[in-house]
Each structure stands twice: as structure tokens, then as C-alpha cells.
Design a protein around this motif. Structure first.
Motif, short mmCIF file in Angstrom:
data_model
loop_
_atom_site.label_atom_id
_atom_site.label_comp_id
_atom_site.label_asym_id
_atom_site.label_seq_id
_atom_site.Cartn_x
_atom_site.Cartn_y
_atom_site.Cartn_z
N VAL A 111 0.84 -1.20 0.00
CA VAL A 111 0.00 0.00 0.00
C VAL A 111 0.88 1.25 0.00
N ASP A 112 1.91 1.26 0.82
CA ASP A 112 2.82 2.41 0.87
C ASP A 112 3.44 2.67 -0.50
N ALA A 113 3.97 1.60 -1.11
CA ALA A 113 4.62 1.73 -2.41
C ALA A 113 3.63 2.17 -3.48
N ALA A 114 2.44 1.59 -3.46
CA ALA A 114 1.43 1.92 -4.46
C ALA A 114 0.98 3.37 -4.33
N ALA A 115 0.85 3.85 -3.10
CA ALA A 115 0.43 5.24 -2.88
C ALA A 115 1.47 6.20 -3.46
N ARG A 116 2.75 5.91 -3.26
CA ARG A 116 3.80 6.77 -3.82
C ARG A 116 3.77 6.72 -5.35
N GLU A 117 3.56 5.52 -5.90
CA GLU A 117 3.50 5.38 -7.36
C GLU A 117 2.33 6.20 -7.93
N ALA A 118 1.18 6.12 -7.28
CA ALA A 118 0.02 6.87 -7.76
C ALA A 118 0.28 8.38 -7.72
N LEU A 119 0.92 8.83 -6.64
CA LEU A 119 1.22 10.26 -6.52
C LEU A 119 2.23 10.69 -7.58
N ASP A 152 -6.32 4.88 4.73
CA ASP A 152 -5.69 5.82 5.65
C ASP A 152 -4.18 5.73 5.58
N ARG A 153 -3.67 4.50 5.48
CA ARG A 153 -2.23 4.30 5.40
C ARG A 153 -1.68 4.90 4.10
N ALA A 154 -2.41 4.71 3.01
CA ALA A 154 -1.98 5.26 1.72
C ALA A 154 -1.89 6.78 1.78
N ARG A 155 -2.87 7.41 2.39
CA ARG A 155 -2.88 8.87 2.47
C ARG A 155 -1.78 9.39 3.38
N PHE A 156 -1.39 8.59 4.36
CA PHE A 156 -0.28 8.97 5.23
C PHE A 156 1.05 8.82 4.49
N ALA A 157 1.19 7.72 3.72
CA ALA A 157 2.43 7.47 3.00
C ALA A 157 2.66 8.47 1.88
N ALA A 158 1.56 8.92 1.24
CA ALA A 158 1.67 9.85 0.11
C ALA A 158 0.58 10.92 0.25
N PRO A 159 0.80 11.91 1.11
CA PRO A 159 -0.21 12.95 1.31
C PRO A 159 -0.62 13.60 -0.02
N GLY A 160 -1.91 13.71 -0.20
CA GLY A 160 -2.43 14.29 -1.44
C GLY A 160 -2.86 13.26 -2.46
N VAL A 161 -2.57 11.97 -2.21
CA VAL A 161 -2.97 10.95 -3.17
C VAL A 161 -4.48 10.78 -3.15
#
Length: 295
Positions: free
Chosen positions: A19-27, A73-82
Motif C-alpha cells: 500500500v505504501d509503495a502503491a500510494a507513492r506510485e500513484a502520486l 488511511d495508510r496510503a494517504r499517510f504514505a503519500a499525502p495528497g494521493v
């Protein structure tokens, strides 16, 4: 319009790292993140709602909804604004994620889920998607900090061109250096003889430096065109004499991501995932993205 980045979650630590990695990729990509959980309700032999004998919020459906809420919630914390959304997909995880890969620009999964045999290095979902996904598949494993270069395996095969293009684009998105690594031995065969025709002994014991120069030219040719398209990406070509699989795995210790094609030179034509891809997926020290050609 490019599709979303999709991440599969099942509550396992590996999936949450994905989830962390995917959130950064999406951002990075300006894409929406879709957090999905696949589930077959009848297979559980339990009602989806709360049991009449238990607490009102103790049903399977409530548990899944809590899992998805936690992942978003974890995704939004890892990549704020995603931009993140979640969904429960009917069916088995492999089938559901393969279907999602038809419209996604990237599928992200952990290297092992909550099921299966604990001793396995790689889960069946990751293996299947790497071989059958309809878009690039990132398997999150090892050191997940976005530090170090993007590493791409280059073998000079036509199948590897799309992996090289993906690696350049990924390095640009991440603002990182790109290491293009080509490993070779005196048994490397890039000539017209093709697979199944061993190198002649006189060639094997001949001018090794001449062979090295030929392998260096192969790498230069494989990177040509991509450097012009991504002039802002710093590229560090590396030609190393050694077996491909251990060389790549060792190099992954210093990388933030390794990119490989699903199947390159050699092996059996019917295999959807080659031996190099399988070895890297099982043993790399950082996340791995597998790119299939012709998608």
C-alpha cells in the motif's frame, strides 16, 4: 487516459507495505489509487453480517471494510495528497487482480499474502500476476525505502525493450539515477545461431576482451533512443562479467527498484516468466517490477 494504480490488500504485513509503495506510485503518476480486496463470501461458510451471538460489528463484511479503511488511511499517510478509493472485488484474488490489470497502469502486490505456506518466499498471487498481468506488476519485497537508483536488467532481447522504457520513465518519476546492468559470461550467445546452439569452444577461449566490447555495444544499442527521450535521467551503464541472476540480486541491495522483462533471451519459448524474472522475484533485496512485452 491512463488508468489507476491498483494495490491488492489482504491484511498481511506484506500487503500493507505494498500500500505504501502503491500510494507513492500513484502520486508520482498523478493517478488515482484503487485499494482492492478480493473475497468469495460463500467459501467462508459464514454469513457476511454480524453473528446473532456476537457483537453487532463483528461480521466478516465489517472486518473487510475496516481493513480497506485502514489501508486507505495508510496510503494517504504514505503519500499525502494521493486520491484513493477502495472496493471489495468478487472472486479469488488472482482472478480479480488480473481483471483489474486490464485497465490499470500498474498493479502492486506484496510478495506474500496471508495465505499459503509460511516457508514460501513468494506467494502464488504475485507469481501469477507477474506472468499473466495485462500491465506492469510491482511486487513489493525487501528494502522498501525509495532510496538509491532504479535498476534495470538489460539482455539485448526484443522482449526487454519495454522494460527499459518503463525503467527510464520510472527513474524520471522518482527523480533518481538509472543503472542499466548487463551481465555476461563467455557462454553468452547473441549471434545468429540462436538458442540451443552452444558457443564453439574456440570462441569461448578466444579473445575475451573482444567479447566484452561486443557486450558493451549491446548495452549501448539497447539504451539508444531512450536517453534522447529522457535527457534529464542520469544513466549509469554497467557491463559485468558474471551470471545474470546472482549479479542482479547483488546489485538490488543498493537499488530502490529493479525492473525486469517477464521473459528475455534463452529458456523455453512457452514460458511466460523466465528464470531471471523468477529468481529476482524470489530473492531481490528491493521491490521488483515485471514488464511483459506486447501489452
Amino acid at each position: 487516459m491512463p488508468g489507476p494504480v491498483v494495490v491488492g490488500v489482504d491484511g498481511s504485513p506484506s500487503a500493507m507495505a505494498a500500500v505504501d509503495a502503491a500510494a507513492r506510485e500513484a502520486l508520482f503518476r498523478g493517478a488515482e489509487l484503487h485499494v482492492v480486496h478480493a473475497f468469495i463470501w460463500p467459501a467462508m461458510h459464514v454469513p457476511p453480517g454480524a453473528s446473532p451471538l456476537g457483537p453487532p460489528a463483528g461480521g466478516v463484511r465489517e472486518g473487510v471494510e475496516h481493513l480497506l479503511h485502514e489501508a486507505v488511511d495508510r496510503a494517504r499517510f504514505a503519500a499525502p495528497g494521493v486520491r484513493a478509493a477502495s472496493a471489495v472485488m468478487p472472486g479469488e484474488a488472482v482472478a480479480a487482480l488480473e481483471a483489474e490489470s486490464r485497465t490499470a497502469q500498474l498493479i502492486v502486490v506484496g510478495h506474500r499474502g496471508s495465505g499459503g505456506i509460511r516457508e514460501l518466499l513468494l506467494g502464488s498471487t504475485a507469481v501469477h500476476l507477474a506472468a499473466h498481468g495485462h500491465c506492469p506488476v510491482m511486487v513489493v519485497r525487501g528494502r522498501t525505502e525509495p532510496e538509491g537508483p532504479v535498476l534495470v536488467a538489460v539482455d539485448g532481447s526484443p522482449q526487454g525493450r519495454e522494460a527499459i522504457a518503463f525503467a527510464f520513465a520510472e527513474a524520471q518519476l522518482r527523480g533518481s539515477e538509472l543503472v542499466a546492468l548487463h551481465a555476461w559470461t563467455t557462454w553468452s550467445d547473441h549471434g545468429e545461431s540462436g538458442p540451443g546452439h552452444p558457443v564453439e569452444l574456440v570462441d569461448m577461449i578466444g579473445d575475451v576482451e573482444q567479447m566484452r566490447a561486443a557486450e558493451e555495444r549491446l548495452l549501448v544499442e539497447a539504451l539508444s533512443g531512450h536517453r534522447e527521450r529522457y535527457p534529464e535521467v542520469t544513466v549509469r551503464p554497467r557491463v559485468l562479467r558474471g551470471r545474470t541472476r546472482p549479479t542482479l540480486i547483488e546489485a538490488s541491495e543498493r537499488a530502490q527498484l529493479i525492473v525486469v522483462c517477464a521473459r528475455g533471451r534463452g529458456g523455453f519459448a512457452g514460458l511466460l516468466l523466465g528464470s531471471v524474472g523468477q529468481a529476482v522475484l524470489h530473492h531481490a533485496n528491493c521491490p521488483v517490477t515485471v514488464v511483459r512485452s506486447g501489452l
